[in-house]
Design a protein around this motif. Structure first.
Motif, short mmCIF file in Angstrom:
data_model
loop_
_atom_site.label_atom_id
_atom_site.label_comp_id
_atom_site.label_asym_id
_atom_site.label_seq_id
_atom_site.Cartn_x
_atom_site.Cartn_y
_atom_site.Cartn_z
N ALA A 1 0.63 14.91 2.97
CA ALA A 1 -0.58 15.71 2.81
C ALA A 1 -0.77 16.64 4.00
O ALA A 1 -1.19 17.80 3.84
N LEU A 2 -0.43 16.17 5.18
CA LEU A 2 -0.54 17.01 6.37
C LEU A 2 0.49 18.14 6.32
O LEU A 2 0.20 19.28 6.72
N VAL A 3 1.66 17.83 5.82
CA VAL A 3 2.69 18.88 5.65
C VAL A 3 2.19 19.95 4.69
O VAL A 3 2.34 21.16 4.94
N ARG A 4 1.59 19.54 3.58
CA ARG A 4 1.10 20.52 2.60
C ARG A 4 -0.02 21.38 3.18
O ARG A 4 -0.09 22.58 2.92
N ARG A 5 -0.91 20.77 3.97
CA ARG A 5 -1.98 21.54 4.60
C ARG A 5 -1.40 22.63 5.49
O ARG A 5 -1.88 23.77 5.50
N GLY B 1 0.79 -1.22 0.00
CA GLY B 1 0.00 0.00 0.00
C GLY B 1 0.81 1.27 0.00
O GLY B 1 0.27 2.34 0.19
N GLY B 2 2.15 1.19 -0.20
CA GLY B 2 2.94 2.41 -0.27
C GLY B 2 3.99 2.48 0.83
O GLY B 2 4.06 1.63 1.72
N GLN B 3 4.81 3.55 0.76
CA GLN B 3 5.91 3.71 1.70
C GLN B 3 5.39 3.97 3.11
O GLN B 3 4.43 4.72 3.31
N ARG B 4 6.03 3.34 4.09
CA ARG B 4 5.69 3.55 5.50
C ARG B 4 6.85 4.26 6.18
O ARG B 4 8.02 4.00 5.86
N LEU B 5 6.52 5.16 7.08
CA LEU B 5 7.53 5.91 7.83
C LEU B 5 7.49 5.50 9.30
O LEU B 5 6.43 5.24 9.85
N ARG C 1 -6.17 12.72 17.42
CA ARG C 1 -7.12 13.71 16.92
C ARG C 1 -7.60 13.39 15.51
O ARG C 1 -8.32 14.19 14.91
N GLY C 2 -7.17 12.25 14.98
CA GLY C 2 -7.64 11.83 13.67
C GLY C 2 -6.94 12.49 12.51
O GLY C 2 -7.39 12.38 11.36
N LEU C 3 -5.80 13.17 12.76
CA LEU C 3 -5.06 13.81 11.69
C LEU C 3 -4.17 12.82 10.94
O LEU C 3 -3.81 13.05 9.78
N LEU C 4 -3.80 11.75 11.62
CA LEU C 4 -2.98 10.70 11.02
C LEU C 4 -3.51 9.34 11.46
O LEU C 4 -4.17 9.23 12.50
N THR C 5 -3.18 8.32 10.65
CA THR C 5 -3.48 6.95 11.06
C THR C 5 -2.17 6.19 11.19
O THR C 5 -1.21 6.46 10.47
N SER C 6 -2.12 5.29 12.14
CA SER C 6 -0.89 4.54 12.38
C SER C 6 -1.15 3.05 12.24
O SER C 6 -2.30 2.58 12.30
N PHE D 1 3.66 4.96 9.64
CA PHE D 1 2.70 5.93 9.11
C PHE D 1 2.81 5.97 7.60
O PHE D 1 3.90 5.83 7.03
N ASP D 2 1.67 6.17 6.94
CA ASP D 2 1.63 6.27 5.48
C ASP D 2 2.33 7.56 5.05
O ASP D 2 1.92 8.66 5.46
N ALA D 3 3.35 7.46 4.24
CA ALA D 3 4.13 8.62 3.82
C ALA D 3 3.26 9.64 3.08
O ALA D 3 3.42 10.86 3.26
N LYS D 4 2.32 9.15 2.25
CA LYS D 4 1.45 10.08 1.51
C LYS D 4 0.55 10.88 2.46
O LYS D 4 0.31 12.06 2.26
N GLU D 5 0.07 10.23 3.51
CA GLU D 5 -0.78 10.91 4.48
C GLU D 5 0.02 11.96 5.25
O GLU D 5 -0.46 13.07 5.51
N VAL D 6 1.26 11.62 5.60
CA VAL D 6 2.13 12.58 6.29
C VAL D 6 2.42 13.78 5.39
O VAL D 6 2.34 14.93 5.82
#
Length: 418
Positions: free
Chosen positions: A59-63, A10-14, A36-41, A52-57
């Motif tokens: 996306a949070l950085v971009r926000r 499912g993609g790169q994990r951090l 707080r639901g900002l990330l999933t682990s 953690f899903d690298a794409k999700e991380v």
């Protein structure tokens, strides 16, 4: 290593460490995002650590970079809410680092409480001293102001002058910032023109402030009330001036500039100057011999009644309660105290309003022969401790994190050249 990322479908994990580095926060904060639901682990293979899903991380950085709420903060009713460990405000009480603030004010003086707020250590008998060069520079700056300058004008000039006299002001290490804060608090008081006698150098800062605010001789009960007021007013969560301080500290402004930012925001009539309005109201009520007549005049003119109501407390402001109790031990405060309680009772009949700390400060200033701006001055000196505490917190966060994006509402381009 216990917290290394492992390949997963499912993609790169951090790992937690890698996610924290990419977000620019502490590892503990990453887990706060999860709650707080900002990330999933996902548990790492073997159950040791999380990934953690690298794409999700990303996306949070971009926000965060687009100016949405800082990744290490949250939102409350659509407004950015800054995480802080300094002040908690309850329904009818408030706490400094988990300690009841009114109890702290009852037992300790301002310098002791400020030192504890900054360091976490209580050092009974702590006294702040103004550095010679800083005090001399501040006195010259204050002395150069027009004669009609107010006390808060003088505080702002003193803060700038003290900064110029400190070559270490750009050192933002905790030890140096706290040392600067001690000296600055004493300098702000010492640079104000003396109204009464000069106390001993080893006297508490509240005693020195008393001599700047009134010509009346200092009695123990009155100075104790002023000292307690300084402790009670040290901080009150993210008030307007404190938010200004956090923004300045986010840009890595030095502690003197941080305090200057707070003093600037405090100048507004809806923040620090509110006690002056209550002072004038009490003075008028005492002169006319009727609180009812003065309250009626305010209501008839469509003005708010000064010194009552607070949006954070449904009942009486706990700071007012604590200060009123101390003022009961000051004989000369009796008339002003009775009048203040009459005002609060009348306001309570008009609406669900109760006395706030501005009314209590007004009782202190009126009964002590202080000018109307004395409450604002005490407020500014007191809040310096809280501003420094917030700056110390903000210096540990990601720089320039408090950079919201504007929502442009002007004319759409292109427009003709004017």
């Amino acid at each position: 290593m216990a917290d290394q990322a492992a390949p997963a479908p499912g993609g790169q994990r951090l790992s937690t460490r890698e996610a924290a580095e990419r977000l620019g926060v502490k590892p503990e904060t990453v887990y706060a995002y999860v709650s707080r639901g900002l990330l999933t682990s996902r548990r790492a293979p073997g159950g040791r650590g999380s990934t953690f899903d690298a794409k999700e991380v990303d996306a949070l950085v971009r926000r965060t970079r687009r100016g949405q709420p800082a990744a290490d903060d949250a939102t409350v009713a659509g407004v950015a809410a800054v995480r802080t460990g300094i002040t908690l405000i309850g329904k009818d009480s408030y706490y400094f680092r988990g300690v009841d603030a009114t109890e702290l004010a009852r037992r300790y003086g301002y310098e002791e409480a400020a030192e504890w707020l900054w360091t976490g250590e209580m050092r009974p008998g702590t006294r702040f001293a103004a550095p010679d060069q800083a005090l001399a520079a501040a006195e010259r700056a204050v002395g150069a102001l027009p004669a009609h300058s107010g006390l808060t004008d003088r505080l702002r000039a003193a803060a700038v002058a003290a900064a110029a006299a400190d070559p270490l002001r750009f050192d933002l290490s905790e030890t140096t910032v706290i040392a600067s804060a001690r000296g600055l608090a004493a300098t702000l008081v010492g640079a104000l023109p003396a109204a009464g006698g000069t106390p001993a150098a080893t006297a508490p800062l509240a005693r020195h402030l008393w001599s700047r605010l009134t010509t009346r001789a200092a009695d123990e009960a009155s100075v104790r009330a002023l000292d307690a007021a300084l402790v009670l007013l040290m901080d009150h969560d993210l008030a307007a001036s404190t938010l200004a301080v956090r923004v300045a500290a986010s840009a890595r402004a030095h502690p003197y500039a941080v305090v200057s930012a707070g003093l600037g925001a405090l100048e507004g009539p809806l923040h620090g100057a509110a006690s002056g309005l209550a002072h004038r109201m009490l003075t008028e009520a005492l002169d006319r011999g009727s609180a009812a007549a003065v309250v009626a005049d305010h209501l008839r003119a469509g003005r708010r009644i000064p010194g009552v109501g607070h949006r954070l407390y449904a009942g009486e402001d706990p700071r007012a309660q604590a200060l009123f109790r101390l003022l009961e031990d000051v004989p000369q405060a009796g008339p002003a105290l009775r009048t203040a309680r009459e005002v609060a009772a009348l306001a309570g009949r008009h609406a669900a309003l109760h006395a706030n700390v501005d009314l209590a400060l007004a009782v202190l200033s009126v009964s002590s022969g202080m000018p109307a701006e004395a409450g604002e001055t005490a407020f500014a000196i007191a809040r310096t401790a809280g501003w420094i505490a917030h700056a110390l917190e903000e210096y540990q966060e990601r720089p320039l994190r408090m950079r919201p994006s504007g929502i442009y509402t002007g004319s759409r381009p292109p427009q003709p050249l004017p």
